[in-house]
Design a protein around this motif. Structure first.
Motif, PDB file in Angstrom:
ATOM      1  N   ARG A   1       0.837  -1.241  -0.055  1.00  0.00           N
ATOM      2  CA  ARG A   1       0.218   0.055   0.021  1.00  0.00           C
ATOM      3  C   ARG A   1       0.984   1.228   0.083  1.00  0.00           C
ATOM      4  NH1 ARG A   1      -2.769  -0.983   4.266  1.00  0.00           N
ATOM      5  NH2 ARG A   1      -4.363  -1.986   3.181  1.00  0.00           N
ATOM      6  N   SER A   2       1.970   1.213   0.792  1.00  0.00           N
ATOM      7  CA  SER A   2       2.859   2.519   0.875  1.00  0.00           C
ATOM      8  C   SER A   2       3.347   2.762  -0.589  1.00  0.00           C
ATOM      9  CB  SER A   2       3.881   2.375   2.073  1.00  0.00           C
ATOM     10  OG  SER A   2       4.944   3.381   1.934  1.00  0.00           O
ATOM     11  N   GLN A   3       4.070   1.572  -1.014  1.00  0.00           N
ATOM     12  CA  GLN A   3       4.700   1.770  -2.447  1.00  0.00           C
ATOM     13  C   GLN A   3       3.786   2.204  -3.360  1.00  0.00           C
ATOM     14  OE1 GLN A   3       6.557  -2.290  -3.225  1.00  0.00           O
ATOM     15  NE2 GLN A   3       8.103  -1.762  -1.451  1.00  0.00           N
ATOM     16  N   HIS A   4       2.348   1.817  -3.477  1.00  0.00           N
ATOM     17  CA  HIS A   4       1.680   2.432  -4.504  1.00  0.00           C
ATOM     18  C   HIS A   4       1.306   3.767  -4.308  1.00  0.00           C
ATOM     19  CE1 HIS A   4      -2.461   3.144  -5.987  1.00  0.00           C
ATOM     20  NE2 HIS A   4      -2.270   2.308  -7.005  1.00  0.00           N
ATOM     21  N   ARG A   5       1.269   4.358  -3.265  1.00  0.00           N
ATOM     22  CA  ARG A   5       0.987   5.940  -2.938  1.00  0.00           C
ATOM     23  C   ARG A   5       2.332   6.715  -3.650  1.00  0.00           C
ATOM     24  NH1 ARG A   5      -1.110   5.714   3.092  1.00  0.00           N
ATOM     25  NH2 ARG A   5      -3.290   4.758   2.599  1.00  0.00           N
ATOM     26  N   GLN A   6       3.759   6.075  -3.208  1.00  0.00           N
ATOM     27  CA  GLN A   6       5.056   6.779  -3.777  1.00  0.00           C
ATOM     28  C   GLN A   6       4.816   6.702  -5.217  1.00  0.00           C
ATOM     29  OE1 GLN A   6       7.910   4.800  -1.964  1.00  0.00           O
ATOM     30  NE2 GLN A   6       7.631   5.431   0.182  1.00  0.00           N
ATOM     31  N   ALA A   7       4.516   5.800  -5.898  1.00  0.00           N
ATOM     32  CA  ALA A   7       4.509   5.755  -7.525  1.00  0.00           C
ATOM     33  C   ALA A   7       3.603   6.604  -8.270  1.00  0.00           C
ATOM     34  CB  ALA A   7       4.084   4.203  -7.939  1.00  0.00           C
ATOM     35  N   LEU A   8       2.429   6.775  -7.571  1.00  0.00           N
ATOM     36  CA  LEU A   8       1.505   7.743  -7.974  1.00  0.00           C
ATOM     37  C   LEU A   8       1.887   9.096  -7.879  1.00  0.00           C
ATOM     38  CD1 LEU A   8      -1.417   7.952  -9.289  1.00  0.00           C
ATOM     39  CD2 LEU A   8      -2.081   8.196  -6.796  1.00  0.00           C
ATOM     40  N   SER A   9       2.575   9.392  -6.907  1.00  0.00           N
ATOM     41  CA  SER A   9       3.411  10.945  -6.748  1.00  0.00           C
ATOM     42  C   SER A   9       4.529  11.025  -7.884  1.00  0.00           C
ATOM     43  CB  SER A   9       3.966  11.132  -5.347  1.00  0.00           C
ATOM     44  OG  SER A   9       4.600  12.107  -5.188  1.00  0.00           O
ATOM     45  N   ARG A  10       5.111  10.089  -8.040  1.00  0.00           N
ATOM     46  CA  ARG A  10       6.456  10.089  -9.280  1.00  0.00           C
ATOM     47  C   ARG A  10       5.638  10.547 -10.335  1.00  0.00           C
ATOM     48  NH1 ARG A  10       8.680   6.212  -6.164  1.00  0.00           N
ATOM     49  NH2 ARG A  10       8.214   4.603  -7.445  1.00  0.00           N
TER      50      ARG A  10
ATOM     51  N   ALA B   1       1.813   0.953 -12.333  1.00  0.00           N
ATOM     52  CA  ALA B   1       1.051  -0.410 -12.686  1.00  0.00           C
ATOM     53  C   ALA B   1       1.402  -1.548 -11.957  1.00  0.00           C
ATOM     54  CB  ALA B   1       1.242  -0.507 -14.208  1.00  0.00           C
ATOM     55  N   LYS B   2       3.032  -1.726 -11.637  1.00  0.00           N
ATOM     56  CA  LYS B   2       3.520  -2.692 -11.136  1.00  0.00           C
ATOM     57  C   LYS B   2       3.031  -2.601  -9.492  1.00  0.00           C
ATOM     58  CE  LYS B   2       7.355  -3.582 -13.874  1.00  0.00           C
ATOM     59  NZ  LYS B   2       8.980  -3.646 -14.175  1.00  0.00           N
ATOM     60  N   LYS B   3       3.209  -1.380  -8.947  1.00  0.00           N
ATOM     61  CA  LYS B   3       2.847  -1.505  -7.454  1.00  0.00           C
ATOM     62  C   LYS B   3       1.335  -1.635  -7.468  1.00  0.00           C
ATOM     63  CE  LYS B   3       6.841  -0.364  -6.027  1.00  0.00           C
ATOM     64  NZ  LYS B   3       7.444  -0.577  -7.571  1.00  0.00           N
ATOM     65  N   GLN B   4       0.418  -1.313  -8.245  1.00  0.00           N
ATOM     66  CA  GLN B   4      -0.982  -1.670  -7.941  1.00  0.00           C
ATOM     67  C   GLN B   4      -1.195  -3.070  -8.156  1.00  0.00           C
ATOM     68  OE1 GLN B   4      -3.729   0.739  -7.595  1.00  0.00           O
ATOM     69  NE2 GLN B   4      -4.742  -1.245  -7.149  1.00  0.00           N
ATOM     70  N   SER B   5      -0.361  -3.760  -8.958  1.00  0.00           N
ATOM     71  CA  SER B   5      -0.797  -5.300  -8.941  1.00  0.00           C
ATOM     72  C   SER B   5      -0.028  -5.895  -7.821  1.00  0.00           C
ATOM     73  CB  SER B   5      -0.017  -5.814 -10.371  1.00  0.00           C
ATOM     74  OG  SER B   5       0.027  -7.395 -10.384  1.00  0.00           O
ATOM     75  N   SER B   6       0.928  -5.449  -7.310  1.00  0.00           N
ATOM     76  CA  SER B   6       1.595  -5.970  -5.939  1.00  0.00           C
ATOM     77  C   SER B   6       0.782  -5.823  -4.956  1.00  0.00           C
ATOM     78  CB  SER B   6       2.946  -5.372  -5.726  1.00  0.00           C
ATOM     79  OG  SER B   6       3.995  -5.740  -6.764  1.00  0.00           O
ATOM     80  N   PHE B   7      -0.084  -4.868  -4.594  1.00  0.00           N
ATOM     81  CA  PHE B   7      -0.861  -4.506  -3.810  1.00  0.00           C
ATOM     82  C   PHE B   7      -2.156  -5.415  -3.895  1.00  0.00           C
ATOM     83  CE2 PHE B   7      -4.653  -2.218  -2.110  1.00  0.00           C
ATOM     84  CZ  PHE B   7      -4.288  -2.404  -0.538  1.00  0.00           C
ATOM     85  N   ASP B   8      -2.732  -5.519  -4.702  1.00  0.00           N
ATOM     86  CA  ASP B   8      -3.923  -6.752  -4.993  1.00  0.00           C
ATOM     87  C   ASP B   8      -3.488  -8.122  -4.615  1.00  0.00           C
ATOM     88  OD1 ASP B   8      -5.187  -4.338  -5.892  1.00  0.00           O
ATOM     89  OD2 ASP B   8      -5.095  -4.896  -8.134  1.00  0.00           O
ATOM     90  N   GLN B   9      -2.260  -8.526  -4.977  1.00  0.00           N
ATOM     91  CA  GLN B   9      -1.749  -9.643  -4.673  1.00  0.00           C
ATOM     92  C   GLN B   9      -1.361 -10.158  -3.528  1.00  0.00           C
ATOM     93  OE1 GLN B   9       1.585 -10.791  -7.032  1.00  0.00           O
ATOM     94  NE2 GLN B   9       1.557 -13.067  -6.439  1.00  0.00           N
ATOM     95  N   ALA B  10      -1.000  -9.036  -2.729  1.00  0.00           N
ATOM     96  CA  ALA B  10      -0.602  -9.278  -1.249  1.00  0.00           C
ATOM     97  C   ALA B  10      -1.813  -9.378  -0.560  1.00  0.00           C
ATOM     98  CB  ALA B  10       0.169  -8.045  -0.620  1.00  0.00           C
ATOM     99  N   SER B  11      -2.978  -8.718  -0.992  1.00  0.00           N
ATOM    100  CA  SER B  11      -4.259  -8.606   0.019  1.00  0.00           C
ATOM    101  C   SER B  11      -4.956 -10.009  -0.039  1.00  0.00           C
ATOM    102  CB  SER B  11      -5.162  -7.463  -0.554  1.00  0.00           C
ATOM    103  OG  SER B  11      -4.720  -6.275  -0.275  1.00  0.00           O
TER     104      SER B  11
END
Length: 1019
Positions: free
Chosen positions: A337-346, A694-704
């Motif tokens: 969840r934290s890595q997805h927020r950082q990628a959106l800012s970049r 896109a990669k960070k969104q996929s990782s968040f869904d898989q971890a949940s």
């Protein structure tokens, strides 16, 4: 042998090609070889002798020295000769060892000696017998002519200052010459064969005599009579000693049997005590065995509930592992969840920076245009630089060419001086090559000496081996003799006992005739009677061993003879080598290496000289072309200067089109690269930010999803663990174990259980076995007691000592008796062989002494035959000498024996008609010696051809000697030669005598000049 044509090239004083056609002088001519001193008259005889034998006529001139110094290096030194032998024609060609220019490169090489021999059968080329080998050609000539080079020099050529040698030769030297001419070697072979046979018989006689003395000395005897007396005295003593020996031996065997029985009973008592001790020890192990039985029972009980214990442990471990994985999944969801927020800012930041891309691309196009123009400017500057360098190079080359003219002139003077110096140094090549050839010959002879020495060492080693084998076989033979003698004695004793059985009182003995029989022979019950066949078999083995020993002696004699032969060869080769025999192969090789290095150095010097000559030619050619080179260099410098001016103008025009801040190509390139990098960086950052989001969104869904799955599994594992734990506790409560620790201590795997079972079974087996053995031994020894062995052994030792003393007395007597009988047999055989050898030597020895000239007048068989032939020669020679000396002298053979051991029978004397007495040929004057030698050579020629048609002495060459004759003697000698010519001989004379030139119309004239000699024929 009659010469037909002689061709020589670069030989002796003849620099070019010269030919002598002897057939142009007529059939069997008498001719003169004329010319000034040193022109090359004797060289013609050298050429004939060299063509036939590869050696010169005088023997004091080496064939390698016969190459003409006036001849060109390219001309080959060679000689060829066509000659007639009977009615057959032959041709021979030879070339000595010589230096030749290399076919490739500079310097010289050594051309080995070669020879060719043809049989001229009428065809164009003839039949080639020898194609190259000088030794093969010489051997063929020796066979064809029937004489060697030494005999050729003495009977067909009388060289300058050598005409007295045949006349003055002693018996030994004259024997060597005549034996080859008359082929009397068969008589020498008879002498040697008789001498060899006599020497062998004499050595055998001495060997047998020494053998007889050695046989007696080996037995400590002085004579044959002492041997017979001692043999007769030994027989009764030998019988008495054997009887006492057998009695003592019987007592020893009886006591030895008692000791063996006592020791057996004592060993059985010892074994009973030992087994009782072992039984006591094993009974002490009973408590340990009971403990092992209890441990085995508990292990079997624990094994029955072990599966419930393992199920409980595994379920508890699975529940702990599931809890751990669930906690890790919760942490992964938080991180995703934290890595997805950082990628959106970049992504938002990259979109803002991409707005400046259009301005950067416009600046990039402008800078690329300036870079292209700057590249053209750089190319023009390089052309300017190249043109400037060409101008400087042309000017420098012009100056260097002017300087090189002076340097070439100086170098030319130095090179010409070095060539003169090297020419003088290279004169050492021929002497060094001759010394190297001599050392090579000595090296081969020295190698042969080492080979003979090695063979001597091998023979010495083999001699020691053969001697040891002979000694061993001698011992075998002595043993066989002893056994045979013992067998025969036993047979005689058996026959005596059989005869004694037939004796009766008052009846005479069939052997001695006595009617009283106080001590008749008795049959020994301990030994069986020996048959005559057994005696024969033992004697046959004795004969075989004797033959083996004799064969070993013959082998030893053979190797000893070979050793003596090799030692004699070693001494002969050492004497032939002289001072070189003391030098090692390494020393000879070192000397060869030193000379080879010098020759190699001179060869390199020759190469250097050739290079210097080439360089001189090059320098002169370079000097001739220097003027043209200067004009070409001046024109080139002018053209290069014009090209430099055009290039400079073009470069200035391009520089004006480019702003000053962009004239630096490196700075312009850096600006362009930085701008391109900025554009590329902004583009890449935007693309990477979008991909990472896109990669960070996929990782968040898989971890949940993973966290939810693990939580469900954890609840199921908790239920299963509770049930398995309850089952285990119930089983433990129902078992004999108080708790889990007690259960774990009772555990034992299959190997431990097997070990416990095996230990219990082994204990029971060993216990049963010991009880049975103890019972059996007790029953066997119940009525027996231990024995005192030491007291019995004391009696045995005393009797054994007595038996040994009796046995030694008997063996000493028997050995002495057998030895004396063998000595008697050897003496009989040796005396028989010695008598036979003496009879042989009385015949062969006498013949050898007579045939080898060791009796009477010291005249051997061959020398006797040659003396008869020499008498025939002297008859013919004296007829001619009588004419040439005006009836004063005749040659005769000296028949008195020579002083001391010197060989005699072939010495010559001259009978002086003025005094009527004979005197030595050495007392003749120079002119008289010449006439005597000439007469002897002519007489020898007549007799040789009359005795042996295979040797044809059809030609005679005489080198000088006529100058020592007065006019009357000269006329007489010429008349003799004319008569000889009329009988079918070719006679050539070398002389300065004016009268000969006037009397002899046929001549071969030798003309000398500063560039070499030449030949002309006057027929």
């Amino acid at each position: 042998m009659t010469p037909l044509k002689l061709r020589l090239q670069a030989f002796g004083p003849f620099a070019g090609k010269e030919e002598i056609d002897f057939t142009a002088l007529g059939s069997n001519p008498l001719f003169l070889i004329n010319g000034p001193t040193g022109a090359g008259k004797s060289a013609i005889l050298d050429a004939i002798c060299f063509a036939l034998y590869g050696q010169t006529a005088g023997a004091d001139r080496d064939p390698q020295q016969m190459r003409c110094d006036h001849a060109s290096e390219e001309v080959l030194c060679e000689v060829s000769l066509e000659f007639m032998l009977g009615n057959k024609r032959y041709a021979i060609w030879r070339s000595p060892i010589q230096e030749r220019p290399r076919t490739r490169g500079e310097g010289v090489t050594i051309k080995r000696a070669e020879a060719k021999l043809w049989y001229l059968d009428g065809s164009d080329e003839g039949v080639l017998w020898v194609s190259k080998s000088v030794n093969d050609a010489t051997n063929h000539i020796n066979t064809l002519l029937g004489i060697g080079v030494e005999q050729f020099r003495q009977v067909m050529i009388l060289p300058q200052d050598k005409f007295r040698e045949l006349l003055m030769a002693d018996s030994k030297d004259r024997e060597s010459i005549f034996s080859q001419l008359f082929e009397t070697h068969i008589y020498k072979q008879i002498e040697n064969k008789l001498k060899e046979q006599a020497s062998g018989i004499k050595q055998a006689v001495e060997l047998h005599q020494s053998k007889v003395r050695g046989i007696l000395e080996g037995a400590n005897l002085d004579c044959r009579e002492q041997l017979n007396i001692e043999i007769e005295s030994l027989i009764p003593a030998l019988f008495q000693a054997k009887s006492e020996k057998d009695q003592a031996h019987g007592e020893v065997q009886k006591q030895q049997s008692e000791i063996d029985k006592a020791k057996t009973i004592n060993r059985q008592f010892d074994e009973l005590d030992a087994k009782r001790t072992d039984l006591s020890l094993i009974n002490k192990q009973n408590n340990d065995i009971e403990v092992k039985k209890a441990l085995l029972s508990q292990a079997l009980s624990a094994q029955k509930i072990y599966h419930l214990y393992t199920n409980n442990v595994e379920c508890q471990a699975a529940y702990v592992s599931a809890s751990k994985y669930h906690e890790q999944a919760k942490l992964a969801v938080s991180n995703a969840r934290s890595q997805h927020r950082q990628a959106l800012s970049r992504v938002e930041t990259a979109k803002l920076n991409a707005g400046a891309l259009d301005d950067f691309k416009t600046q990039q196009i402008e800078l690329k245009r300036f870079s292209h123009q700057l590249t053209k400017l750089s190319d023009n500057k390089e052309r300017v630089t190249g043109a400037t360098a060409k101008v400087a190079s042309s000017s420098q080359a012009l100056e260097q060419k002017k300087c090189s003219l002076g340097a070439l002139a100086s170098e030319l003077l130095k090179k010409e001086a070095l060539v003169i110096s090297h020419t003088h140094t290279l004169e050492q090549v021929t002497p060094l090559q001759q010394a190297l050839d001599k050392l090579a010959q000595k090296h081969n002879e020295r190698s042969m000496l080492d080979a003979i020495s090695a063979d001597i060492a091998k023979c010495l080693k083999q001699q020691r081996i053969d001697q040891a084998q002979l000694d061993n076989l001698a011992q075998v033979f002595e043993k066989a003799c002893t056994i045979a003698t013992q067998t025969e004695i036993a047979w005689h004793m058996g026959q005596a006992s059989l005869l004694a059985k037939e004796l009766s009182h008052d009846k005479p003995c069939p052997v001695c005739g006595s009617k009283n029989h106080p001590n008749p022979a008795h049959e020994d019950d301990s030994n069986m009677l020996v048959s005559k066949e057994q005696v024969g078999e033992d004697r046959q083995r004795e004969t075989v061993s004797r033959e083996n020993m004799q064969e070993a002696k013959d082998t030893l004699a053979t190797i000893s003879n070979k050793l003596e032969t090799q030692q004699n060869r070693f001494a002969e080769h050492s004497q032939q080598l002289g001072q070189y025999a003391q030098m090692s192969l390494a020393q000879l090789e070192q000397q060869q290496a030193d000379i080879s290095r010098k020759l190699a150095s001179l060869t390199n010097l020759q190469l250097t000289k050739s290079k210097l000559n080439k360089r001189i030619i090059q320098i002169k050619a370079q000097q001739a072309s220097s003027t043209d080179d200067l004009l070409v260099l001046e024109a080139k410098a002018s053209n290069d200067n014009n090209a430099m001016i055009v290039a400079q103008t073009s470069a200035n025009e391009l520089a004006a089109q480019i702003p000053k801040e962009h004239h630096d190509a490196w700075q312009l390139s850096q600006s362009l690269q930085q701008l391109s990098a900025t554009i590329e960086q902004l583009t890449v950052l935007l693309r990477e930010a979008q991909t990472d989001l896109a990669k960070k969104q996929s990782s968040f869904d898989q971890a949940s999803a993973t966290q939810k799955t693990l939580l469900n599994g954890l609840h199921g594992q908790e239920i299963r663990s509770s049930k398995v734990a309850s089952d285990w506790q119930q089983a433990l409560f129902n078992s004999e174990f108080s708790d889990t620790k007690h259960f774990m201590q009772a555990q034992a795997d299959e190997s431990q259980q097997h070990a416990l079972k095996q230990a219990i079974a082994s204990y029971q087996t060993e216990l049963d076995s010991l009880n049975a053995i103890v019972k059996q031994l007790w029953q066997r020894l119940s009525n027996k007691q231990r024995s005192d062995v030491s007291s019995i052994e004391q009696g045995l030792n005393a009797n054994t000592k007595i038996s040994a003393e009796k046995d030694k007395i008997w063996r000493d007597l028997e050995a002495r008796y057998i030895s004396l009988v063998n000595v008697s047999d050897k003496l009989v055989k040796a005396e028989t062989q010695n008598e036979t050898l003496n009879q042989q030597y009385s015949v062969i020895g006498t013949l050898s002494e007579v045939a080898n000239g060791n009796t009477g007048n010291k005249v051997s068989l061959q020398r006797f035959v040659l003396s008869v032939l020499l008498d025939d020669v002297l008859i013919q020679a004296s007829q001619r000498l009588h004419i040439m000396s005006k009836g004063r002298y005749q040659l005769i053979r000296k028949e008195d024996r020579a002083k001391g051991n010197k060989a005699s029978g072939l010495e010559l004397e001259v009978h002086d008609g003025n005094t009527g007495k004979p005197r030595s040929v050495a007392t003749l004057s120079g002119g008289e010696s010449f006439m005597a030698a000439l007469s002897l050579a002519l007489g020898l020629s007549d007799v040789v051809q009359s005795y042996a048609g295979g040797i044809h002495l059809d030609t005679l060459f005489i080198d000088e000697g006529f100058g020592s004759l007065d006019s009357d003697s000269l006329d007489a000698a010429i008349r003799v030669l004319v008569d000889l010519q009329a009988s079918g001989r070719m006679i050539g004379i070398i002389s300065h005598v004016t009268e000969l030139k006037e009397q002899m119309a046929k001549r071969i004239d030798v003309h000398s000049s500063r560039v070499g000699s030449s030949i002309s024929t006057i027929a």
